[in-house]
Enzyme design. Structure first.
Site, PDB file in Angstrom:
ATOM      1  N   GLN A  53      18.975  -0.258 -37.643  1.00  0.00           N
ATOM      2  CA  GLN A  53      18.210  -1.360 -38.223  1.00  0.00           C
ATOM      3  C   GLN A  53      18.032  -1.256 -39.739  1.00  0.00           C
ATOM      4  O   GLN A  53      17.740  -2.259 -40.383  1.00  0.00           O
ATOM      5  CB  GLN A  53      16.850  -1.462 -37.524  1.00  0.00           C
ATOM      6  CG  GLN A  53      17.003  -1.865 -36.060  1.00  0.00           C
ATOM      7  CD  GLN A  53      15.687  -1.894 -35.318  1.00  0.00           C
ATOM      8  OE1 GLN A  53      15.279  -0.893 -34.739  1.00  0.00           O
ATOM      9  NE2 GLN A  53      15.009  -3.025 -35.321  1.00  0.00           N
ATOM     10  N   HIS A  75      18.323   5.238 -30.185  1.00  0.00           N
ATOM     11  CA  HIS A  75      17.555   4.014 -30.411  1.00  0.00           C
ATOM     12  C   HIS A  75      18.524   2.841 -30.261  1.00  0.00           C
ATOM     13  O   HIS A  75      19.004   2.287 -31.249  1.00  0.00           O
ATOM     14  CB  HIS A  75      16.882   4.032 -31.782  1.00  0.00           C
ATOM     15  CG  HIS A  75      15.836   2.966 -31.946  1.00  0.00           C
ATOM     16  ND1 HIS A  75      14.523   3.219 -32.253  1.00  0.00           N
ATOM     17  CD2 HIS A  75      15.910   1.613 -31.818  1.00  0.00           C
ATOM     18  CE1 HIS A  75      13.841   2.091 -32.324  1.00  0.00           C
ATOM     19  NE2 HIS A  75      14.669   1.091 -32.053  1.00  0.00           N
ATOM     20  N   ASN A 131      14.494   5.733 -27.169  1.00  0.00           N
ATOM     21  CA  ASN A 131      13.538   4.688 -27.523  1.00  0.00           C
ATOM     22  C   ASN A 131      13.563   3.596 -26.458  1.00  0.00           C
ATOM     23  O   ASN A 131      14.635   3.068 -26.123  1.00  0.00           O
ATOM     24  CB  ASN A 131      13.893   4.045 -28.868  1.00  0.00           C
ATOM     25  CG  ASN A 131      12.924   2.918 -29.195  1.00  0.00           C
ATOM     26  OD1 ASN A 131      11.745   3.173 -29.464  1.00  0.00           O
ATOM     27  ND2 ASN A 131      13.381   1.676 -29.113  1.00  0.00           N
ATOM     28  N   GLU A 132      12.427   3.257 -25.929  1.00  0.00           N
ATOM     29  CA  GLU A 132      12.253   2.125 -25.009  1.00  0.00           C
ATOM     30  C   GLU A 132      13.371   2.037 -23.984  1.00  0.00           C
ATOM     31  O   GLU A 132      14.087   1.026 -23.904  1.00  0.00           O
ATOM     32  CB  GLU A 132      12.155   0.813 -25.805  1.00  0.00           C
ATOM     33  CG  GLU A 132      10.969   0.806 -26.751  1.00  0.00           C
ATOM     34  CD  GLU A 132      10.844  -0.487 -27.560  1.00  0.00           C
ATOM     35  OE1 GLU A 132      11.765  -1.316 -27.528  1.00  0.00           O
ATOM     36  OE2 GLU A 132       9.810  -0.652 -28.230  1.00  0.00           O
TER      37      GLU A 132
HETATM   38  O1  IFM Z   1      12.657  -3.603 -33.773  1.00  0.00           O
HETATM   39  C1  IFM Z   1      12.248  -3.201 -32.500  1.00  0.00           C
HETATM   40  C2  IFM Z   1      12.593  -1.758 -32.276  1.00  0.00           C
HETATM   41  O2  IFM Z   1      13.956  -1.518 -32.416  1.00  0.00           O
HETATM   42  C3  IFM Z   1      12.160  -1.316 -30.888  1.00  0.00           C
HETATM   43  N1  IFM Z   1      10.785  -1.661 -30.637  1.00  0.00           N
HETATM   44  C4  IFM Z   1      10.383  -3.017 -30.910  1.00  0.00           C
HETATM   45  C5  IFM Z   1      10.759  -3.391 -32.320  1.00  0.00           C
HETATM   46  C6  IFM Z   1      10.310  -4.831 -32.627  1.00  0.00           C
HETATM   47  O3  IFM Z   1      10.938  -5.726 -31.778  1.00  0.00           O
END
Ligand code: IFM
Length: 426
Positions: free
Chosen positions: A18, A109, A155-156
């Site tokens: 990102q 991520h 991540n997530e």
């Molecule tokens: O930008 C994302 C991130 O990559 C993962 N968590 C949520 C953020 C906002 O949508």
């Protein structure tokens, strides 16, 4: 606002794809073309401008920085590692330490090397993906030479699996609309990811005995849409599917040292009238309302709340952070780290109050007894929000049309003030 405890870590978070720019070997680089997404391109150019990012962290008085290592950059071809890229990450870790900023490194991520899906077209449905990932983890550990203590393996994971293997919105673009529970259950890719997490946990502890390791779980505050017990059951089942199951298993395997919580919003959940939705629940996600259209969404029984919405359409529900922390603390009794919390706020009208209100809710749970290690704001910089640069999550804006200068965004000062007021702790 009452003060936070001594040693509480204040920080900000980003993710490699990102912000770094130039990650042409990532699954997402090709995906942007397939989907007609805005190209990520140079993003915030943090691959080159990371010292400026450290200056921003210092300007805010922050003591922690979460970032991720881009797998596709470190391992551009299967089994071939880019030592210069690893050395550059090591340099960043050392510079952070010199600036008194504690790094938290995330190993996965969302972004992965494109070659992974050439070798394994069904991705993490194949257990071999775990093996490739763990080989990469070992190289990163060797490169960091024990200098990083705080780690996130994934991540997530549930969001990533849902988008990539259920809804086809992320690579590898697999759709299983009618079998989402299988994708998100232990016998699907989730099981492989869980095993990869558990093994990565062991590898990290072997390399860094004092490490603190977790995943960053996206946890939405779920509330029943009505007093009907069926809605309460839908909340419980959805909570288990999207949040609990993965954490329960990782916790049972003793592979969590803390719980990483990414919190953004709260939604209402209704028991689904049609057997289309996983966990028998119709969740009030903004994305679902958009996909179905507001009329059909309401016709099916969907409910949205009245709170102000961010530019993502997510309702701003600060008390939800308190409820999530309370539930997580009660369920696991492990320290909690808020690994992401923030707001897409193009006008700059929301962020200062968002920070104050969410941190007040968090402080309330600490007073009730929850052990919370720190708070990482998403995000340090405006960045690439998986398809678009439009959502502005940054404490700093980035002049992408010009010289990539970082400038404090509305709300940055408010955050710096809170951090300063808390210097020295209770
Ligand atoms: O930008 C994302 C991130 O990559 C993962 N968590 C949520 C953020 C906002 O949508």
């Amino acid at each position: 606002m009452p003060r936070f405890p001594d040693g509480f870590l204040w920080g900000a978070a980003t993710a490699a794809y990102q912000v770094e720019g130039g990650n042409a070997g990532s699954t997402f680089a090709a995906w942007e073309k397939v989907r007609g997404w805005e190209p990520c391109g140079l993003a915030a150019d943090s691959w080159r401008r990371w010292p400026e990012d450290i200056r921003c962290l210092r300007e805010l008085g922050l003591g922690a920085y979460r970032f991720s290592v881009e797998w596709s950059r470190v391992e551009p071809r299967p089994g071939e590692y880019d030592e210069a890229a690893l050395a550059r990450y090591r340099e960043q870790v050392r510079a952070l330490a010199e600036a008194g900023i504690r790094p938290m490194v995330c190993l996965h991520h969302f972004s992965e090397p494109a070659w992974l899906y050439e070798l394994e077209p069904s991705g993490w449905t194949s257990p071999r993906c775990a093996g490739y990932f763990l080989r990469f983890v070992e190289r990163v550990l060797a490169a960091f030479q024990g200098e990083v203590r705080d780690w996130l393996t994934f991540n997530e994971p549930m969001v990533w699996l849902l988008l990539g293997y259920g809804l086809g919105h992320f690579p590898p673009g697999l759709r299983s609309l009618f079998s989402l529970e299988r994708v998100l259950g232990e016998n699907g890719p989730q099981g492989t990811v869980l095993r990869a997490h558990e093994e990565a946990y062991r590898l990290i502890h072997r390399a860094v005995p004092a490490a603190r390791v977790s995943v960053a779980q996206n946890i939405v505050d779920l509330r029943p849409a009505s007093g009907d017990p069926a809605d309460a059951r839908a909340v419980r089942d959805l909570d288990l599917l999207m949040h609990g199951r993965f954490l329960d298993r990782a916790h049972a395997a003793k592979t969590l040292d803390f719980i990483g919580v990414n919190y953004y919003t709260g939604i209402f959940v209704r028991a689904a009238r049609l057997p289309l939705f996983p966990a028998g629940a119709l969740p009030g996600y903004a994305e679902l309302e958009r996909a179905l259209g507001p009329r059909l969404f309401r016709l099916l029984g969907g409910r949205r709340g009245e709170a102000p919405r961010s530019d993502m359409g997510w309702e701003v529900v600060p008390e939800g952070l308190g409820r999530v922390v309370r539930r997580v603390w009660a369920a696991y009794g492990l320290p909690i780290f808020i690994t992401e919390n923030g707001v897409a706020d193009g006008t700059g009208e929301l962020r200062a109050a968002f920070l104050q209100d969410h941190l007040a809710a968090l402080r309330g749970e600490i007073e009730r007894g929850a052990r919370v290690l720190g708070y990482l704001h998403w995000s340090l910089l405006d960045n690439y929000e998986w398809g678009s640069f439009r959502p502005r999550f940054g404490l700093y804006s980035v002049d992408r049309a010009g010289d990539f200068a970082r400038r404090p965004a509305p709300g940055a000062r408010a955050y710096a003030d809170i951090v300063r007021e808390n210097e020295g702790g209770l």
